[in-house]
Design a protein around this motif. Sequence first.
Motif, mmCIF file in Angstrom:
data_model
loop_
_atom_site.group_PDB
_atom_site.id
_atom_site.type_symbol
_atom_site.label_atom_id
_atom_site.label_comp_id
_atom_site.label_asym_id
_atom_site.label_seq_id
_atom_site.Cartn_x
_atom_site.Cartn_y
_atom_site.Cartn_z
ATOM 1 N N LEU A 28 0.828 -1.062 -0.390
ATOM 2 C CA LEU A 28 0.105 -0.072 0.439
ATOM 3 C C LEU A 28 0.190 1.080 0.338
ATOM 4 N N PRO A 29 1.599 1.442 0.667
ATOM 5 C CA PRO A 29 2.883 2.643 1.269
ATOM 6 C C PRO A 29 3.502 2.591 -0.066
ATOM 7 N N THR A 30 3.575 1.679 -1.160
ATOM 8 C CA THR A 30 4.750 1.398 -2.075
ATOM 9 C C THR A 30 4.031 1.359 -3.598
ATOM 10 N N SER A 96 8.635 -2.654 18.579
ATOM 11 C CA SER A 96 9.327 -1.664 18.060
ATOM 12 C C SER A 96 9.455 -1.611 16.964
ATOM 13 N N ARG A 97 8.908 -2.375 15.566
ATOM 14 C CA ARG A 97 8.955 -2.362 14.510
ATOM 15 C C ARG A 97 7.653 -1.949 14.473
ATOM 16 N N ALA A 98 6.602 -2.618 14.482
ATOM 17 C CA ALA A 98 5.114 -1.530 14.760
ATOM 18 C C ALA A 98 5.062 -0.299 14.975
ATOM 19 N N GLY A 99 5.752 -0.167 15.994
ATOM 20 C CA GLY A 99 5.793 1.281 16.745
ATOM 21 C C GLY A 99 6.936 2.187 16.261
ATOM 22 N N GLY A 100 7.596 1.477 14.838
ATOM 23 C CA GLY A 100 8.714 2.613 14.628
ATOM 24 C C GLY A 100 7.264 2.976 13.062
ATOM 25 N N LEU A 101 6.751 1.566 12.825
ATOM 26 C CA LEU A 101 5.848 1.747 11.526
ATOM 27 C C LEU A 101 4.748 3.378 11.568
ATOM 28 N N THR A 102 3.990 3.137 12.506
ATOM 29 C CA THR A 102 2.664 3.506 13.032
ATOM 30 C C THR A 102 2.949 4.453 13.044
ATOM 31 N N TRP A 103 4.480 5.389 14.278
ATOM 32 C CA TRP A 103 5.237 6.762 14.227
ATOM 33 C C TRP A 103 5.508 7.195 12.491
ATOM 34 N N SER A 104 6.047 6.521 11.731
ATOM 35 C CA SER A 104 6.438 6.956 10.676
ATOM 36 C C SER A 104 5.224 7.133 9.173
ATOM 37 N N ALA A 155 9.105 10.246 4.332
ATOM 38 C CA ALA A 155 8.270 9.196 5.739
ATOM 39 C C ALA A 155 7.697 8.848 4.916
ATOM 40 N N LEU A 156 7.063 8.075 3.899
ATOM 41 C CA LEU A 156 6.404 6.197 3.218
ATOM 42 C C LEU A 156 8.213 5.723 2.882
ATOM 43 N N ILE A 157 9.360 6.133 2.748
ATOM 44 C CA ILE A 157 9.824 4.888 2.480
ATOM 45 C C ILE A 157 10.336 4.757 4.234
ATOM 46 N N VAL A 158 10.195 5.603 4.834
ATOM 47 C CA VAL A 158 10.688 4.287 6.204
ATOM 48 C C VAL A 158 9.320 3.980 6.317
ATOM 49 N N VAL A 159 8.046 4.011 6.286
ATOM 50 C CA VAL A 159 6.853 3.225 6.754
ATOM 51 C C VAL A 159 6.780 1.890 5.794
#
Length: 199
Positions: A28-30, A96-104, A155-159
């Motif tokens: 989806l973000p891609t 930790s990964r889900a949190g990073g994805l959420t914030w990005s 931000a999308l690249i980080v997501v």
Amino acid sequence: MTNSPDAVSVEVVRSHAGLRAVAVLPWLPTLWLGMILAISFVEAPLKFQAPGITIPLGLGIGRLVFTALNIVEIALALATVVTLLIARRTSAVHESRAGGLTWSLVATVGVLLLKVVWVRPLLNARSDVIVAGGDPGPSLLHSAYVVLECLQVAALIVVIVFAVRLLLDAARAHALTARDTNSSPTADAAPRDREETTR
């Protein structure tokens, strides 16, 4: 489940719905990123180089295209948020990964809202003046929009990176779970039982 981002839990995927959500999440973000790159950084600057194009005509086309893009962006943002919620509720993903994805993802949606709620209406008002034959004067709105687009791309690249990591974790944990299930005592007992029966 350990909280270490490097440890992979054998209980990452608890349901088929969670596995499907984790599998869909990177796409989806891609798709979202691809549309921004194609329209904002390819179509928009090339449009005014077409033979016979005028500034009012180019602005009118751009307004239609970017309005459609923003609508698709909102739809993709909602789809990504819903998919992430499903993945987090039905899967024991790394927090930790889900949190990073959420914030990005929050940062990406925040930039989108700035574009749609703040910059786009002001740009539309300027284009209305130009199409009507007026001169709205100099403005930094286009530069602000470009900056926001660049921030959204980052931000999308980080997501996408976090989403791919979640997918790899889920696939690895799913393989571990399948291996542990196949090597469980009950699985090993079945061949022995059949062997005793044949004797």
